[in-house]
Design an enzyme around this catalytic site. Structure first.
Site, PDB file in Angstrom:
ATOM      1  CB  SER A 177      -0.908  -0.039   1.237  1.00 25.06           C
ATOM      2  OG  SER A 177      -0.699   1.033   2.074  1.00 25.06           O
ATOM      3  CG  ASP A 227      -5.182   7.903  13.225  1.00 23.40           C
ATOM      4  OD1 ASP A 227      -6.246   8.412  12.832  1.00 23.40           O
ATOM      5  OD2 ASP A 227      -4.218   7.681  12.461  1.00 23.40           O
TER       6      ASP A 227
END
Ligand SMILES: Nc1ncnc2c1ncn2[C@@H]1O[C@H](COP(=O)(O)OP(=O)(O)OP(=O)(O)O)[C@@H](O)[C@H]1O
Length: 428
Positions: free
Chosen positions: A158, A277
């Site tokens: 990614s 997060d």
């Protein structure tokens, strides 16, 4: 200790040649100065009887040619000494500059002085003391480079905002994941790198991603993690498969796994850790769909910008961070699991949070089956569905104090999960 010893040995090795040369010169000077300076020539008259008459004076003859030679030698020796001293200083400066350049990282709270990653091409893994306890392996950059085929595109898993993620094979057998962050000198990246490594070095839990090591090389920082074969929850839910591979039971298992990881952070870490997060792209799934929380880059960093719309509004208003922030984010993930909708849908106009979309609809629970993710419709006990939806709505309350503790959430979900998946539900 080990690393300090190594550094001392290295310094000694580098100094050995100049020391030998200086020693050689020193002995030359001593030798030259030890040779006689004058050659006395006595011309005594033959002695007669006991009477001693004053003889002629001893004449010291200094051979001029010899003197010139000595001055020449002295000059050569002193200029050689000077040259060697200058060379030695230059050599030391160069060596210091090179070692600073190769290992300019001063993070991990000073521990990585010890990171000797670029001096040799040998694929060595050192173990150094971690920031607080345990040890973190420090990988040689060259090992990561060869394990990822020189960080080739073929190994990219990614491309993120802060760097690329690669699959790597370091021992010829199992594969691991390497996150490569470029621009290590930039304080933001450096801080996130330090945070991530600092926290993951301390936190060990079955539902939190395992840190396998890290590497520091010039401006490049690498973090090595265990491989999570099924990728992120976000990709499983909203990617090409659109959640079809995630059954109701699997979704409940994932929810319980995340809650277990969070409970560990909030209740069992001292002091408690707030992730800050949490989102479906930071929930990773291994080959058995065990869910693990990843990305601790913001775990203690105060955010000035809020990119994550999963975060509650009070986060933006006064910047106070409590464990209830993570509970809110958990509620958003639970809604994603139930409804199959992204945390923030991005239609042509205004982005809309799943919370503002779903909560009004969930005020009447009869609506729930209509807005449920089509991939799981009709596959669960409705009582369980209502219960999970009620937990999700509680977690995303605007007022943080009304939100439950993650431990309460966990204990209300466990009875809905079959025994064989880690819950307490007995299916007869
Ligand atoms: N250990 C891993 N094993 C397998 N895939 C992973 C692993 N870690 C991350 N990924 C995949 O890479 C994606 C990006 O992860 P990464 O932590 O690099 O995100 P990021 O760069 O921090 O992005 P963002 O800032 O948006 O969170 C994840 O969503 C997941 O799909």
């Amino acid at each position: 200790m080990f690393v300090k010893h190594q550094t001392r040995m290295c310094l000694l090795r580098h100094l050995l040649l100049p020391i030998c040369l200086v020693g050689f010169c020193f002995f030359s000077v001593v030798f030259v100065s030890a040779t006689p300076q004058e050659i006395p020539i006595s011309q005594a008259s033959p002695r007669t009887g006991g009477a001693q008459s004053p003889g002629p004076p001893v004449v010291k003859v200094v051979i001029r040619q010899d003197l010139n030679k000595k001055i020449l030698i002295a000059l050569i020796v002193s200029s050689t000494l000077l040259c060697i001293t200058v060379m030695m200083i230059l050599y030391l400066l160069l060596w210091r500059y090179r070692s600073m350049n190769n290992n300019s990282f001063n993070g991990i709270k000073g521990k990585s002085d010890s990171v000797k990653s670029s001096g040799s091409t040998k694929p060595v893994v050192h173990k150094v003391d971690s920031v607080t306890k345990g040890t973190i392996p420090v990988y040689e950059y060259q090992l990561l480079e060869s394990g990822t085929n020189k960080f080739s595109d073929g190994n990219v898993l990614s491309r993120g905002g802060r760097g690329c993620l690669y699959s790597a094979c370091l021992d010829g057998k199992s594969s691991v994941t390497v996150k490569r962050l470029d621009g290590g000198g930039e304080t933001d990246i450096e801080k996130q790198f330090e945070n991530e490594v600092d926290w993951l070095a301390k936190i060990k839990h079955q539902n939190i991603i395992s840190l396998l090591g890290f590497s520091v090389y010039r401006q490049t920082r690498c973090i090595v993690y265990e491989m999570m074969q099924n990728g992120s929850l976000e990709n499983r839910l909203h990617g090409p498969s659109q959640g079809s591979g995630l059954t109701w039971q699997l979704r409940m298992k994932i929810a319980v796994d995340i809650a277990r990881g969070l409970e560990y952070l909030h209740e069992h870490c001292h002091p408690p850790v707030v992730h800050r997060d949490l989102k479906s792209s930071n929930i990773l799934l291994d080959s058995d769909f065990n869910a693990k929380i990843s990305d601790f880059g913001y775990a203690t960093v105060l955010m000035t910008q809020n990119k994550n719309l999963n975060r509650p509004s009070e986060y933006l208003l006064d910047g106070k961070v409590t464990d209830k922030n993570d509970v809110y984010s958990f509620g958003v993930i639970l809604l994603e699991l139930l409804l199959g909708k992204r945390s923030v849908e991005k239609p042509s106009t205004e982005p809309e949070s799943v919370v503002t979309w779903a909560v009004p609809k969930l005020s009447d629970r009869a609506n729930l089956p209509n807005i449920l993710d089509p991939a799981i419709k009709g596959t669960m006990d409705l009582k369980h569905l209502y219960q999970v939806a009620a937990v999700a709505v509680l977690c995303v309350q605007p007022e943080p104090s009304y939100r439950p503790l993650i431990t309460d959430v966990l204990h209300s979900l466990i009875p809905l999960l079959p025994l064989e998946l880690g819950g307490s539900l007995r299916i007869l």
